[in-house]
Design a protein around this motif. Structure first.
Motif, PDB file in Angstrom:
ATOM      1  N   ASN A 183       0.802  -1.206   0.202  1.00 37.57           N
ATOM      2  CA  ASN A 183      -0.081   0.026   0.117  1.00 37.57           C
ATOM      3  C   ASN A 183       0.961   1.247   0.000  1.00 37.57           C
ATOM      4  O   ASN A 183       0.542   2.372  -0.539  1.00 37.57           O
ATOM      5  CB  ASN A 183      -0.977   0.000   1.218  1.00 37.57           C
ATOM      6  CG  ASN A 183      -0.057   0.140   2.504  1.00 37.57           C
ATOM      7  OD1 ASN A 183       0.739  -0.776   2.761  1.00 37.57           O
ATOM      8  ND2 ASN A 183      -0.634   0.901   3.419  1.00 37.57           N
ATOM      9  N   GLU A 224       2.307   1.399  -3.528  1.00 36.11           N
ATOM     10  CA  GLU A 224       1.349   2.208  -4.612  1.00 36.11           C
ATOM     11  C   GLU A 224       1.351   3.629  -4.307  1.00 36.11           C
ATOM     12  O   GLU A 224       1.367   4.182  -5.198  1.00 36.11           O
ATOM     13  CB  GLU A 224       0.193   1.488  -4.133  1.00 36.11           C
ATOM     14  CG  GLU A 224      -0.998   1.990  -5.153  1.00 36.11           C
ATOM     15  CD  GLU A 224      -2.391   1.100  -5.117  1.00 36.11           C
ATOM     16  OE1 GLU A 224      -3.269   1.610  -5.509  1.00 36.11           O
ATOM     17  OE2 GLU A 224      -2.072  -0.243  -4.526  1.00 36.11           O
ATOM     18  N   GLU A 225       1.110   4.013  -2.815  1.00 41.09           N
ATOM     19  CA  GLU A 225       0.922   5.677  -2.898  1.00 41.09           C
ATOM     20  C   GLU A 225       2.127   6.318  -3.300  1.00 41.09           C
ATOM     21  O   GLU A 225       1.961   7.422  -4.247  1.00 41.09           O
ATOM     22  CB  GLU A 225       0.867   5.561  -1.421  1.00 41.09           C
ATOM     23  CG  GLU A 225       0.781   7.161  -0.950  1.00 41.09           C
ATOM     24  CD  GLU A 225       0.573   7.354   0.433  1.00 41.09           C
ATOM     25  OE1 GLU A 225       0.571   8.492   0.871  1.00 41.09           O
ATOM     26  OE2 GLU A 225       0.443   6.471   1.352  1.00 41.09           O
ATOM     27  N   ASP A 255       2.433   8.783  -6.934  1.00 47.49           N
ATOM     28  CA  ASP A 255       3.158  10.240  -6.647  1.00 47.49           C
ATOM     29  C   ASP A 255       4.078  10.523  -7.616  1.00 47.49           C
ATOM     30  O   ASP A 255       4.070  11.721  -8.050  1.00 47.49           O
ATOM     31  CB  ASP A 255       3.303  10.370  -5.118  1.00 47.49           C
ATOM     32  CG  ASP A 255       2.324  10.477  -4.280  1.00 47.49           C
ATOM     33  OD1 ASP A 255       0.908  10.804  -4.784  1.00 47.49           O
ATOM     34  OD2 ASP A 255       2.546  10.371  -3.186  1.00 47.49           O
TER      35      ASP A 255
END
Length: 198
Positions: A95, A98-99, A103
């Motif tokens: 997670n 992915e973030e 970005d």
């Protein structure tokens, strides 16, 4: 963000024809896989563009990667940015990866109208290029993130995982890297995508 740094961290920059401000340019961003194909890609595209490079061991969640990106992006305009990141920082939760990956993609899109994403190459057992390492489960999860980003932002994708998986004879014995012939094949795959966008 999480760093999960390795014992040795490294970074390699290259600006081809750096004294030519009029040259069309592309930028390859990646890890040792991208670093390994850089010279062949640069040679294959030399009649079209100057090929620049940012290759490093930084995972996208490492704050220092932002500094690396700024140095690579600030001086030149790039017609295309090719982005491959995912084989380092293997313990970073998916997670957070992915973030941070999303970005970075949004940042790159501010610097170039054409961004190409690349899935990660397989990780295999040392000295057993036909056998996937347990670490490859992370590669599969990260590749889903990369495909998701390509879909969300309508970006070109070099989804070379399955092809490279089917060619263990191009693999070096360390489980990560490739023979000289394997690097040349990978470079041609990348150039086939890039030349359509130049």
């Amino acid at each position: 963000m999480i760093c999960n740094r390795e014992k040795t961290e490294w970074v390699n920059y290259m600006w081809h024809n750096a004294n030519d401000d009029s040259a069309k340019r592309i930028l390859l961003i990646g890890d040792s896989i991208t670093n390994g194909i850089y010279n062949d890609v640069s040679d294959l595209l030399q009649n079209y563009v100057a090929t620049d490079l940012l290759a490093s061991s930084r995972v996208v969640t490492d704050p220092v990667f932002d500094t690396d990106l700024e140095a690579a992006l600030v001086d030149y305009t790039h017609e295309i940015i090719y982005f491959n990141n995912g084989l380092h920082g293997i313990d970073v939760p998916i997670n957070l990866f992915e973030e941070a990956f999303f970005d970075k993609v949004e940042l790159l899109m501010k610097y170039s109208k054409k961004v190409v994403l690349a899935t990660c190459t397989p990780i295999t057992e040392k000295n057993k290029p036909q056998i996937l390492s347990p670490k490859n489960d992370v590669v599969l999860k990260r590749n889903e993130v990369i495909r998701k980003a390509a879909d969300k932002f309508s970006l070109s994708l070099n989804d070379w995982y399955d092809f490279i998986l089917s060619c263990p004879f191009y693999r070096a014995n360390d489980g990560y890297h490739y023979t000289e012939e394997g690097k040349r094949v990978q470079a041609k795959l990348v150039c086939n995508i890039l030349t359509k966008l130049i």
